[in-house]
Design a protein around this motif. Structure first.
Motif, PDB file in Angstrom:
ATOM      1  N   LEU A   4       0.829  -1.204   0.000  1.00  0.00           N
ATOM      2  CA  LEU A   4       0.000   0.000   0.000  1.00  0.00           C
ATOM      3  C   LEU A   4       0.865   1.256   0.000  1.00  0.00           C
ATOM      4  CD1 LEU A   4      -3.041   0.287  -0.060  1.00  0.00           C
ATOM      5  CD2 LEU A   4      -3.026   0.594   2.413  1.00  0.00           C
ATOM      6  N   GLU A   5       1.986   1.217   0.739  1.00  0.00           N
ATOM      7  CA  GLU A   5       2.913   2.353   0.755  1.00  0.00           C
ATOM      8  C   GLU A   5       3.486   2.606  -0.648  1.00  0.00           C
ATOM      9  OE1 GLU A   5       3.587   4.580   2.793  1.00  0.00           O
ATOM     10  OE2 GLU A   5       3.150   3.899   4.814  1.00  0.00           O
ATOM     11  N   GLN A   6       3.803   1.522  -1.335  1.00  0.00           N
ATOM     12  CA  GLN A   6       4.340   1.670  -2.697  1.00  0.00           C
ATOM     13  C   GLN A   6       3.292   2.311  -3.623  1.00  0.00           C
ATOM     14  OE1 GLN A   6       5.545  -2.263  -3.864  1.00  0.00           O
ATOM     15  NE2 GLN A   6       7.160  -2.418  -2.312  1.00  0.00           N
ATOM     16  N   GLN A   7       2.055   1.812  -3.494  1.00  0.00           N
ATOM     17  CA  GLN A   7       0.984   2.387  -4.315  1.00  0.00           C
ATOM     18  C   GLN A   7       0.756   3.854  -3.963  1.00  0.00           C
ATOM     19  OE1 GLN A   7      -2.137  -0.319  -3.362  1.00  0.00           O
ATOM     20  NE2 GLN A   7      -1.510  -1.847  -4.895  1.00  0.00           N
ATOM     21  N   HIS A   8       0.844   4.151  -2.651  1.00  0.00           N
ATOM     22  CA  HIS A   8       0.673   5.540  -2.223  1.00  0.00           C
ATOM     23  C   HIS A   8       1.787   6.430  -2.771  1.00  0.00           C
ATOM     24  CE1 HIS A   8      -0.483   8.933   0.199  1.00  0.00           C
ATOM     25  NE2 HIS A   8       0.727   8.981   0.760  1.00  0.00           N
ATOM     26  N   GLN A   9       2.993   5.870  -2.849  1.00  0.00           N
ATOM     27  CA  GLN A   9       4.108   6.628  -3.398  1.00  0.00           C
ATOM     28  C   GLN A   9       3.839   7.022  -4.865  1.00  0.00           C
ATOM     29  OE1 GLN A   9       6.731   7.789  -1.861  1.00  0.00           O
ATOM     30  NE2 GLN A   9       7.660   8.692  -3.706  1.00  0.00           N
ATOM     31  N   LEU A  10       3.280   6.092  -5.630  1.00  0.00           N
ATOM     32  CA  LEU A  10       2.933   6.375  -7.029  1.00  0.00           C
ATOM     33  C   LEU A  10       1.847   7.452  -7.117  1.00  0.00           C
ATOM     34  CD1 LEU A  10       2.847   2.746  -8.495  1.00  0.00           C
ATOM     35  CD2 LEU A  10       4.648   4.456  -8.770  1.00  0.00           C
ATOM     36  N   ILE A  11       0.895   7.381  -6.204  1.00  0.00           N
ATOM     37  CA  ILE A  11      -0.179   8.388  -6.180  1.00  0.00           C
ATOM     38  C   ILE A  11       0.382   9.769  -5.870  1.00  0.00           C
ATOM     39  CG2 ILE A  11      -2.135   9.176  -4.779  1.00  0.00           C
ATOM     40  CD1 ILE A  11      -3.167   6.343  -4.802  1.00  0.00           C
ATOM     41  N   GLN A  12       1.305   9.817  -4.916  1.00  0.00           N
ATOM     42  CA  GLN A  12       1.909  11.108  -4.571  1.00  0.00           C
ATOM     43  C   GLN A  12       2.713  11.670  -5.746  1.00  0.00           C
ATOM     44  OE1 GLN A  12       4.043  10.232  -0.866  1.00  0.00           O
ATOM     45  NE2 GLN A  12       2.566  11.555   0.219  1.00  0.00           N
ATOM     46  N   GLU A  13       3.452  10.774  -6.414  1.00  0.00           N
ATOM     47  CA  GLU A  13       4.239  11.225  -7.564  1.00  0.00           C
ATOM     48  C   GLU A  13       3.337  11.741  -8.677  1.00  0.00           C
ATOM     49  OE1 GLU A  13       6.582   7.862  -8.579  1.00  0.00           O
ATOM     50  OE2 GLU A  13       7.976   8.090  -6.906  1.00  0.00           O
ATOM     51  N   ALA A  14       2.143  11.153  -8.783  1.00  0.00           N
ATOM     52  CA  ALA A  14       1.185  11.591  -9.804  1.00  0.00           C
ATOM     53  C   ALA A  14       0.381  12.807  -9.346  1.00  0.00           C
ATOM     54  CB  ALA A  14       0.236  10.454 -10.172  1.00  0.00           C
ATOM     55  N   LEU A  15       0.685  13.323  -8.152  1.00  0.00           N
ATOM     56  CA  LEU A  15      -0.004  14.485  -7.592  1.00  0.00           C
ATOM     57  C   LEU A  15      -1.516  14.273  -7.505  1.00  0.00           C
ATOM     58  CD1 LEU A  15       1.911  17.354  -9.438  1.00  0.00           C
ATOM     59  CD2 LEU A  15       2.345  16.429  -7.146  1.00  0.00           C
ATOM     60  N   ILE A  16      -1.891  13.065  -7.040  1.00  0.00           N
ATOM     61  CA  ILE A  16      -3.297  12.756  -6.821  1.00  0.00           C
ATOM     62  C   ILE A  16      -3.625  13.100  -5.380  1.00  0.00           C
ATOM     63  CG2 ILE A  16      -5.035  10.933  -6.825  1.00  0.00           C
ATOM     64  CD1 ILE A  16      -3.292   9.455  -8.890  1.00  0.00           C
ATOM     65  N   PHE A  17      -4.640  13.966  -5.206  1.00  0.00           N
ATOM     66  CA  PHE A  17      -4.926  14.475  -3.871  1.00  0.00           C
ATOM     67  C   PHE A  17      -6.213  13.928  -3.261  1.00  0.00           C
ATOM     68  CE2 PHE A  17      -2.520  17.771  -6.164  1.00  0.00           C
ATOM     69  CZ  PHE A  17      -1.379  17.786  -5.381  1.00  0.00           C
ATOM     70  N   ASP A  18      -7.024  13.265  -4.047  1.00  0.00           N
ATOM     71  CA  ASP A  18      -8.249  12.708  -3.474  1.00  0.00           C
ATOM     72  C   ASP A  18      -8.551  11.373  -4.157  1.00  0.00           C
ATOM     73  OD1 ASP A  18      -8.800  13.642  -5.943  1.00  0.00           O
ATOM     74  OD2 ASP A  18     -10.712  14.563  -5.449  1.00  0.00           O
ATOM     75  N   ASN A  19      -9.385  10.589  -3.457  1.00  0.00           N
ATOM     76  CA  ASN A  19      -9.733   9.263  -3.990  1.00  0.00           C
ATOM     77  C   ASN A  19     -11.147   8.955  -3.524  1.00  0.00           C
ATOM     78  OD1 ASN A  19      -9.912   6.628  -4.822  1.00  0.00           O
ATOM     79  ND2 ASN A  19      -7.836   6.088  -4.191  1.00  0.00           N
TER      80      ASN A  19
END
Length: 515
Positions: free
Chosen positions: A420-435
């Protein structure tokens, strides 16, 4: 006899001279041919007056003397018993009287004719001078008029200029009409000079004819120029209407293109696939309007072409650009070309962003799928640990073993959190702020995981401490269970009290532990 012979000779000579004078004078008096100038007629009048004053009186005396001599001679011859004197043929006193009568007849009316002729010539001179003055004035007025009427200054004039030229031409027409009377006067004077037999009538007629011919030319040119001006005015009014229509349609179309270019170059920031799909739909809607816009552009340019065609066909040189707008066909075509260039760029930008948002959506769903598993798992484990600490099933050693098994299962579950941390890292890199696919955030899951680890460790420690306390104090298992039951009852009462005060402690597993 010698004296009589002398008288006869004198008579013959005097009669011959007198008859010869009469013979010469009668043609002069009968010559009524008019002279060209008044000066010549005045000279004839002066000659006639000299004749009456100077030349005739002696001849009257000679005639009288001749008659006296003839009578005296006849008397002497009769007294001398001589035959009567018979003058040569044609020299009788009666012949002389007849000749003198002819002279008197020729003389009669000659002076009156001279005075009449002088008055006629005075009248002719006056008319001729009047003709020359009026002709000169008219010719001076017409000077340059033909070239002015022939000029095509209206070909490069504006509509307002042509209207001004028309007003100027109307003033000229009024002036021309006013001069019509002078031309008619000139023609009438020329006609009168002809009727009065003016000696210089040919030149007068030639000048009059030239004036009349030129007048006809001026009239024709005036008519032609009015027609040309009115035609040009009508054509320029048509062109002006086309220019106005062009301006009325070009301005909003130009604004539309500027807005379109601004929108096509507008930066966009989207965070969801729905937002980018909304932009793409709006862009597709915009593209669907382009064919109609192109038709409007062609229609606008067609208006300008029609105005230019009318000008070209009629030889009108349009002055400058459209007076109603600064938006030229070149500007319209240039901006339209720019719009055409920006559309595919916008397409690429939107498709790139769509691809990006699709990728972001996959990352959201991937994270949400994992978070929606990990989050409930942590929650479940927290509740199970709480039940173990409350239910008091089995001995403390059994509970400790049970808790350590839970601890091991939590440790074994750690890779799921790492994923989950790895997936979150990708989300942060993609500048995704909501889900929207999950209520769990990485921060909440981290806190939950840490609480889970803390809770299991604390719970194990509490059980271990209870075992140590029991062994040290010699408290039985039954007494320990009573203590724990009382504590749990107090825990419930205290929690109810906190809730009634407005504190939410339903999910706070640390409350009983803190107490």
């Amino acid at each position: 006899n010698q004296e009589n012979e002398h008288l006869m000779e004198d008579y013959e000579k005097l009669a011959s001279d007198l008859l010869e004078w009469i013979k010469r004078t009668i043609p002069w008096l009968e010559d009524r041919s008019p002279q060209k100038t008044i000066q010549e007629m005045q000279q004839k009048l002066e000659d006639f007056r000299d004749y009456r004053r100077v030349h005739k009186p002696p001849k009257v005396q000679e005639k009288c003397q001749l008659e006296i001599n003839f009578n005296t001679l006849q008397t002497k011859l009769r007294l001398s018993n001589r035959p009567a004197f018979m003058p040569s043929e044609g020299k009788m006193v009666s012949d002389i009287n007849t000749g003198w009568q002819h002279l008197e007849q020729a003389e009669k009316g000659y002076e009156e004719w001279l005075l009449t002729e002088i008055r006629r010539l005075e009248r002719l001179d006056h008319l001729a001078e009047k003709f020359r003055q009026k002709a000169s004035i008219h010719e001076a007025w017409t000077e340059g008029k033909e070239s002015l009427l022939k000029q095509k200054d209206y070909e490069a004039a504006t509509l307002s200029d042509v209207k001004a030229l028309l007003r100027k031409h109307e003033a000229f027409e009024s002036d021309l009409a006013a001069h019509q009377d002078r031309v008619e006067q000139i023609a009438a004077i020329a006609q009168e000079l002809n009727e009065l037999d003016y000696y210089d009538s040919p030149s007068v007629n030639a000048r009059c004819q030239k004036i009349c011919d030129q007048w006809d030319v001026l009239g024709s040119l005036t008519h032609s120029r009015r027609e040309a001006l009115e035609k040009t005015e009508k054509q320029l009014e048509t062109i002006d209407e086309l220019h106005l229509e062009y301006a009325k349609r070009a301005a909003p179309f130009n604004n539309w293109m500027e807005s379109a270019m601004e929108d096509l170059q507008d930066m966009f920031i989207v965070h969801t696939i729905e937002e980018i799909e909304g932009l793409i739909a709006a862009h597709d809607q915009f593209k669907s309007t382009l064919p109609d816009a192109d038709k409007e552009r062609e229609a606008i340019l067609g208006i300008q072409r029609e105005a230019q065609r009318i000008a070209d066909v009629n030889g009108i040189k349009l002055a400058g650009n459209n007076p109603y707008t600064s938006v030229t066909p070149n500007i319209i075509n240039s901006k339209w070309e720019r719009v055409q260039q920006l559309v595919p760029k916008r397409d690429h930008a939107l498709l790139d962003e769509q691809s990006k948002q699709q990728s972001n959506e996959r990352l959201r769903r991937q994270f949400a799928g994992q978070a929606n598993i990990v989050g409930p798992w942590i929650q479940t484990k927290m509740e199970e640990i709480g039940r173990i600490s409350i239910e008091m099933n089995g001995t403390l050693e059994d509970q400790l073993d049970h808790l350590k098994q839970y601890e091991q299962s939590i440790v074994d579950y750690k890779p799921n959190l790492d994923l989950l941390e790895q997936q979150h890292q990708l989300i942060q890199e993609a500048l995704i702020f909501d889900n929207k696919h999950t209520n769990y955030t990485m921060e909440h899951l981290r806190v939950g995981w840490e609480q889970l680890l803390t809770t299991i460790a604390r719970t194990i420690n509490e059980v271990e401490n209870q075992i140590l306390t029991r062994d040290a104090k010699g408290i039985s298992q039954e007494q320990m269970q009573e203590f724990r039951a009382s504590f749990n009852h107090f825990d419930k009462e205290f929690k109810a009290c906190l809730i009634s005060l407005g504190y939410d402690v339903e999910n706070d597993r640390q409350v009983p532990r803190a107490l």
